[in-house]
Design a protein around this motif. Structure first.
Motif, PDB file in Angstrom:
ATOM      1  N   LEU A 114       0.811  -1.214   0.000  1.00 52.34           N
ATOM      2  CA  LEU A 114       0.000   0.000   0.000  1.00 52.34           C
ATOM      3  C   LEU A 114       0.849   1.271   0.000  1.00 52.34           C
ATOM      4  O   LEU A 114       0.370   2.328  -0.415  1.00 52.34           O
ATOM      5  CB  LEU A 114      -0.926   0.007   1.219  1.00 52.34           C
ATOM      6  N   CYS A 115       2.094   1.173   0.437  1.00 54.43           N
ATOM      7  CA  CYS A 115       2.971   2.344   0.514  1.00 54.43           C
ATOM      8  C   CYS A 115       3.961   2.445  -0.640  1.00 54.43           C
ATOM      9  O   CYS A 115       4.784   3.365  -0.665  1.00 54.43           O
ATOM     10  CB  CYS A 115       3.767   2.327   1.826  1.00 54.43           C
ATOM     11  N   ALA A 116       3.909   1.550  -1.603  1.00 56.95           N
ATOM     12  CA  ALA A 116       4.972   1.454  -2.608  1.00 56.95           C
ATOM     13  C   ALA A 116       5.138   2.719  -3.440  1.00 56.95           C
ATOM     14  O   ALA A 116       6.254   3.078  -3.811  1.00 56.95           O
ATOM     15  CB  ALA A 116       4.720   0.249  -3.520  1.00 56.95           C
ATOM     16  N   ASP A 117       4.047   3.394  -3.760  1.00 59.18           N
ATOM     17  CA  ASP A 117       4.169   4.649  -4.516  1.00 59.18           C
ATOM     18  C   ASP A 117       2.932   5.490  -4.251  1.00 59.18           C
ATOM     19  O   ASP A 117       1.866   4.964  -3.904  1.00 59.18           O
ATOM     20  CB  ASP A 117       4.312   4.391  -6.014  1.00 59.18           C
ATOM     21  N   HIS A 118       3.094   6.801  -4.403  1.00 58.56           N
ATOM     22  CA  HIS A 118       1.964   7.713  -4.209  1.00 58.56           C
ATOM     23  C   HIS A 118       2.172   8.944  -5.059  1.00 58.56           C
ATOM     24  O   HIS A 118       2.188  10.062  -4.554  1.00 58.56           O
ATOM     25  CB  HIS A 118       1.794   8.067  -2.729  1.00 58.56           C
ATOM     26  N   GLU A 119       2.340   8.689  -6.353  1.00 62.03           N
ATOM     27  CA  GLU A 119       2.473   9.765  -7.329  1.00 62.03           C
ATOM     28  C   GLU A 119       3.665  10.659  -6.966  1.00 62.03           C
ATOM     29  O   GLU A 119       4.693  10.165  -6.538  1.00 62.03           O
ATOM     30  CB  GLU A 119       1.143  10.532  -7.389  1.00 62.03           C
ATOM     31  N   LEU A 120       3.531  11.989  -7.106  1.00 66.44           N
ATOM     32  CA  LEU A 120       4.674  12.892  -6.888  1.00 66.44           C
ATOM     33  C   LEU A 120       4.710  13.409  -5.458  1.00 66.44           C
ATOM     34  O   LEU A 120       4.678  14.629  -5.216  1.00 66.44           O
ATOM     35  CB  LEU A 120       4.618  14.061  -7.870  1.00 66.44           C
ATOM     36  N   ASN A 121       4.770  12.511  -4.483  1.00 69.95           N
ATOM     37  CA  ASN A 121       5.001  12.956  -3.116  1.00 69.95           C
ATOM     38  C   ASN A 121       6.393  13.566  -3.024  1.00 69.95           C
ATOM     39  O   ASN A 121       7.199  13.478  -3.953  1.00 69.95           O
ATOM     40  CB  ASN A 121       4.817  11.789  -2.147  1.00 69.95           C
ATOM     41  N   VAL A 122       6.696  14.167  -1.901  1.00 77.27           N
ATOM     42  CA  VAL A 122       7.934  14.946  -1.771  1.00 77.27           C
ATOM     43  C   VAL A 122       9.171  14.112  -2.091  1.00 77.27           C
ATOM     44  O   VAL A 122      10.042  14.527  -2.860  1.00 77.27           O
ATOM     45  CB  VAL A 122       8.044  15.540  -0.349  1.00 77.27           C
ATOM     46  N   SER A 123       9.261  12.922  -1.504  1.00 78.18           N
ATOM     47  CA  SER A 123      10.472  12.121  -1.704  1.00 78.18           C
ATOM     48  C   SER A 123      10.563  11.592  -3.130  1.00 78.18           C
ATOM     49  O   SER A 123      11.658  11.516  -3.702  1.00 78.18           O
ATOM     50  CB  SER A 123      10.525  10.976  -0.693  1.00 78.18           C
ATOM     51  N   ALA A 124       9.427  11.235  -3.731  1.00 75.50           N
ATOM     52  CA  ALA A 124       9.445  10.764  -5.120  1.00 75.50           C
ATOM     53  C   ALA A 124       9.867  11.886  -6.060  1.00 75.50           C
ATOM     54  O   ALA A 124      10.620  11.668  -7.017  1.00 75.50           O
ATOM     55  CB  ALA A 124       8.078  10.228  -5.519  1.00 75.50           C
ATOM     56  N   PHE A 125       9.383  13.095  -5.798  1.00 71.56           N
ATOM     57  CA  PHE A 125       9.756  14.219  -6.646  1.00 71.56           C
ATOM     58  C   PHE A 125      11.247  14.527  -6.507  1.00 71.56           C
ATOM     59  O   PHE A 125      11.942  14.787  -7.499  1.00 71.56           O
ATOM     60  CB  PHE A 125       8.924  15.449  -6.295  1.00 71.56           C
ATOM     61  N   ALA A 126      11.751  14.471  -5.268  1.00 70.86           N
ATOM     62  CA  ALA A 126      13.186  14.701  -5.060  1.00 70.86           C
ATOM     63  C   ALA A 126      14.006  13.667  -5.813  1.00 70.86           C
ATOM     64  O   ALA A 126      15.004  14.005  -6.483  1.00 70.86           O
ATOM     65  CB  ALA A 126      13.506  14.650  -3.566  1.00 70.86           C
ATOM     66  N   ALA A 127      13.611  12.397  -5.717  1.00 74.93           N
ATOM     67  CA  ALA A 127      14.336  11.344  -6.426  1.00 74.93           C
ATOM     68  C   ALA A 127      14.250  11.548  -7.934  1.00 74.93           C
ATOM     69  O   ALA A 127      15.232  11.338  -8.664  1.00 74.93           O
ATOM     70  CB  ALA A 127      13.768   9.977  -6.043  1.00 74.93           C
ATOM     71  N   ARG A 128      13.093  11.977  -8.399  1.00 80.08           N
ATOM     72  CA  ARG A 128      12.913  12.153  -9.836  1.00 80.08           C
ATOM     73  C   ARG A 128      13.753  13.315 -10.366  1.00 80.08           C
ATOM     74  O   ARG A 128      14.303  13.240 -11.466  1.00 80.08           O
ATOM     75  CB  ARG A 128      11.431  12.368 -10.129  1.00 80.08           C
ATOM     76  N   VAL A 129      13.851  14.387  -9.610  1.00 72.82           N
ATOM     77  CA  VAL A 129      14.686  15.517 -10.023  1.00 72.82           C
ATOM     78  C   VAL A 129      16.143  15.076 -10.148  1.00 72.82           C
ATOM     79  O   VAL A 129      16.827  15.391 -11.129  1.00 72.82           O
ATOM     80  CB  VAL A 129      14.548  16.680  -9.025  1.00 72.82           C
ATOM     81  N   VAL A 130      16.620  14.322  -9.164  1.00 71.45           N
ATOM     82  CA  VAL A 130      17.998  13.838  -9.220  1.00 71.45           C
ATOM     83  C   VAL A 130      18.177  12.892 -10.408  1.00 71.45           C
ATOM     84  O   VAL A 130      19.175  12.961 -11.137  1.00 71.45           O
ATOM     85  CB  VAL A 130      18.384  13.155  -7.898  1.00 71.45           C
ATOM     86  N   ALA A 131      17.213  12.020 -10.628  1.00 66.48           N
ATOM     87  CA  ALA A 131      17.304  11.084 -11.756  1.00 66.48           C
ATOM     88  C   ALA A 131      17.368  11.818 -13.087  1.00 66.48           C
ATOM     89  O   ALA A 131      18.028  11.367 -14.027  1.00 66.48           O
ATOM     90  CB  ALA A 131      16.113  10.131 -11.743  1.00 66.48           C
ATOM     91  N   SER A 132      16.709  12.977 -13.183  1.00 65.74           N
ATOM     92  CA  SER A 132      16.690  13.715 -14.449  1.00 65.74           C
ATOM     93  C   SER A 132      18.072  14.231 -14.843  1.00 65.74           C
ATOM     94  O   SER A 132      18.302  14.568 -16.001  1.00 65.74           O
ATOM     95  CB  SER A 132      15.702  14.883 -14.367  1.00 65.74           C
ATOM     96  N   THR A 133      18.994  14.292 -13.892  1.00 68.56           N
ATOM     97  CA  THR A 133      20.363  14.728 -14.204  1.00 68.56           C
ATOM     98  C   THR A 133      21.198  13.612 -14.812  1.00 68.56           C
ATOM     99  O   THR A 133      22.329  13.846 -15.236  1.00 68.56           O
ATOM    100  CB  THR A 133      21.079  15.226 -12.940  1.00 68.56           C
ATOM    101  N   GLY A 134      20.664  12.382 -14.832  1.00 68.80           N
ATOM    102  CA  GLY A 134      21.427  11.236 -15.300  1.00 68.80           C
ATOM    103  C   GLY A 134      22.188  10.535 -14.200  1.00 68.80           C
ATOM    104  O   GLY A 134      22.977   9.624 -14.474  1.00 68.80           O
ATOM    105  N   ALA A 135      21.956  10.936 -12.945  1.00 70.16           N
ATOM    106  CA  ALA A 135      22.655  10.305 -11.820  1.00 70.16           C
ATOM    107  C   ALA A 135      22.248   8.837 -11.693  1.00 70.16           C
ATOM    108  O   ALA A 135      21.182   8.428 -12.146  1.00 70.16           O
ATOM    109  CB  ALA A 135      22.322  11.045 -10.523  1.00 70.16           C
ATOM    110  N   HIS A 136      23.109   8.032 -11.063  1.00 66.52           N
ATOM    111  CA  HIS A 136      22.817   6.614 -10.918  1.00 66.52           C
ATOM    112  C   HIS A 136      21.698   6.393  -9.898  1.00 66.52           C
ATOM    113  O   HIS A 136      21.323   7.294  -9.144  1.00 66.52           O
ATOM    114  CB  HIS A 136      24.066   5.827 -10.543  1.00 66.52           C
ATOM    115  N   LEU A 137      21.161   5.171  -9.889  1.00 66.67           N
ATOM    116  CA  LEU A 137      20.006   4.878  -9.051  1.00 66.67           C
ATOM    117  C   LEU A 137      20.309   5.029  -7.566  1.00 66.67           C
ATOM    118  O   LEU A 137      19.426   5.376  -6.781  1.00 66.67           O
ATOM    119  CB  LEU A 137      19.494   3.463  -9.342  1.00 66.67           C
ATOM    120  N   HIS A 138      21.537   4.771  -7.159  1.00 63.39           N
ATOM    121  CA  HIS A 138      21.897   4.950  -5.755  1.00 63.39           C
ATOM    122  C   HIS A 138      21.733   6.413  -5.334  1.00 63.39           C
ATOM    123  O   HIS A 138      21.308   6.703  -4.212  1.00 63.39           O
ATOM    124  CB  HIS A 138      23.341   4.490  -5.504  1.00 63.39           C
TER     125      HIS A 138
END
Length: 409
Positions: free
Chosen positions: A225-249
């Motif tokens: 039930l907690c696996a994802d919740h659209e663009l919550n704060v932490s998901a958005f932060a992770a997505r912004v970092v991912a957009s730079t091409g940074a690795h998954l870690h």
């Protein structure tokens, strides 16, 4: 006429003025769950949380101009980007069109949800067992029980990236395998053990209540039930970092850092404290009534995106009642639920039920956050994979509101 003594509370007339509505519309907003009210200084009046009214006023103003609408979108307003990962509806969050509530009821595991969110199709990225031991730079930190769970994970995951030769490999199957290993490693770090091939919910449950299969089932449902919740704060932060091409870690580290804030991951600790304090008071109903009368928040209740009640919390509550309905500590939970419903009309949210699981099983607050962080990493990785497949950089513009150049000070 008397006025509320708490500056965070306002009367109906001021709320109507801020929103530009009539009293009848204000009462309709309350009945629809868009606002909450509580007793005023006299028996017939109601007062409203200033922050809630201001937030609703912001959302009403969204769309009255592109710049203003974009600015208001950053606080649960208008959508700011497209995703195929999850959809929030009143009855459930949906993972790629599939109900999270239905998945939890059907016995899905977090690994099942990961395979769905990461679009694995015939690939099983969890097929290979994880390494039996931590890399040397990580081993001492990973076993350090004095470190809080999030801090232990945040300290170790960047070091694990140094050991991952495929961290920048762009091939989708390889990235999913890296993600699967990260999911297992993060779970193990959060409970201070080594990753293994057990389902993640069993790894967590055995760390807290070894051999308790019923408890493990609750943990499994909570993770789904907690696996994802659209663009919550932490998901958005992770997505912004991912957009730079940074690795998954790096994206996972960003998500954990965002989750560590008291206004995000800290919600479970506050909800747990509410249950503990209500039990310690010896009179839960009176305790909740007094908090509400003072204008104090009731952590673990209400959710702005679910005005009719958080379906994730409702499902976990159903399962908790089914398993632990006669447990002495479940009576504490029921008393708080009943008093909150009577005085505020609010429903429990997912943070409240994660805390309730811990309270009923006489666990501290930290396992609630660990369950949340373990599960939500699945969504962070899905957002990272989706964003990097798009190949675009997330770089919003700011609207300057400071001193104009050349102005006199």
């Amino acid at each position: 006429m008397s006025t509320p003594s708490d500056p965070e509370l306002i009367r109906a007339r001021e709320a109507c003025a801020l929103l530009g509505i009539s009293p009848a519309t204000l009462y309709a907003y309350v009945s629809r769950g868009l606002l909450s009210s509580r007793p005023g200084p006299d028996a017939r009046s109601r007062v409203y949380l200033r922050a809630e009214v201001a937030r609703l006023a912001q959302r009403k103003r969204a769309g009255r101009g592109a710049a203003r609408g974009a600015a208001q979108s950053l606080d649960r307003g208008l959508p700011v980007l497209e995703t195929r990962i999850s959809l929030i509806r009143p009855d459930a969050p949906y993972y790629r069109g599939r109900s999270a509530v239905a998945a939890a009821r059907a016995g899905a595991t977090l690994e099942d949800i990961a395979r769905l969110l990461w679009e694995c199709e015939d690939q099983d990225p969890f097929a290979a067992p994880p390494p039996a031991a931590w890399p040397e730079p990580v081993a001492a930190l990973a076993r350090d029980a004095t470190l809080p769970p999030l801090e232990r994970a945040m300290a170790c995951i960047p070091l694990l990236a140094l050991e991952q030769r495929q961290s920048l490999n762009a091939a989708a199957p390889v990235r999913r395998e890296v993600a699967a290993l990260l999911l297992r490693q993060n779970a193990a770090l959060l409970v201070g053990t080594r990753p293994d091939a057990r389902p993640v919910h069993r790894l967590l449950a055995d760390a807290w209540r070894p051999g308790d299969t019923g408890f493990a089932g609750l943990v499994r449902s909570a993770l789904v039930l907690c696996a994802d919740h659209e663009l919550n704060v932490s998901a958005f932060a992770a997505r912004v970092v991912a957009s730079t091409g940074a690795h998954l870690h790096a994206t996972v580290s960003a998500g954990l850092a965002a989750l560590s804030g008291p206004r995000h991951g800290g919600a479970t600790a506050r909800a747990h404290a509410l249950l503990q304090d209500a039990r310690a008071s010896g009179a839960a109903a009176a305790f909740i009534a007094e908090r509400w009368r003072r204008g104090d928040e009731l952590p673990g209740f209400n959710h702005l995106l679910y005005p009719d009640g958080d379906p994730r919390g409702a499902e976990l509550l159903r399962q908790l009642r089914e398993r632990c309905g006669d447990a002495p500590r479940m009576r504490d939970v029921e008393a708080v639920l009943a008093a909150t419903a009577e005085h505020s009309g609010q429903h429990p949210n997912i943070d409240g039920l994660l805390a309730a699981i811990c309270h009923v099983h006489d666990l501290p607050a930290s396992p609630a956050l660990v369950m949340f962080a373990t599960a939500r990493l699945t969504g962070w990785l899905a957002h990272a994979l989706e964003q990097q497949a798009l190949g675009t950089l997330i770089r919003p513009r700011a609207r300057y509101a400071g001193l104009a150049p050349g102005s006199e000070r």
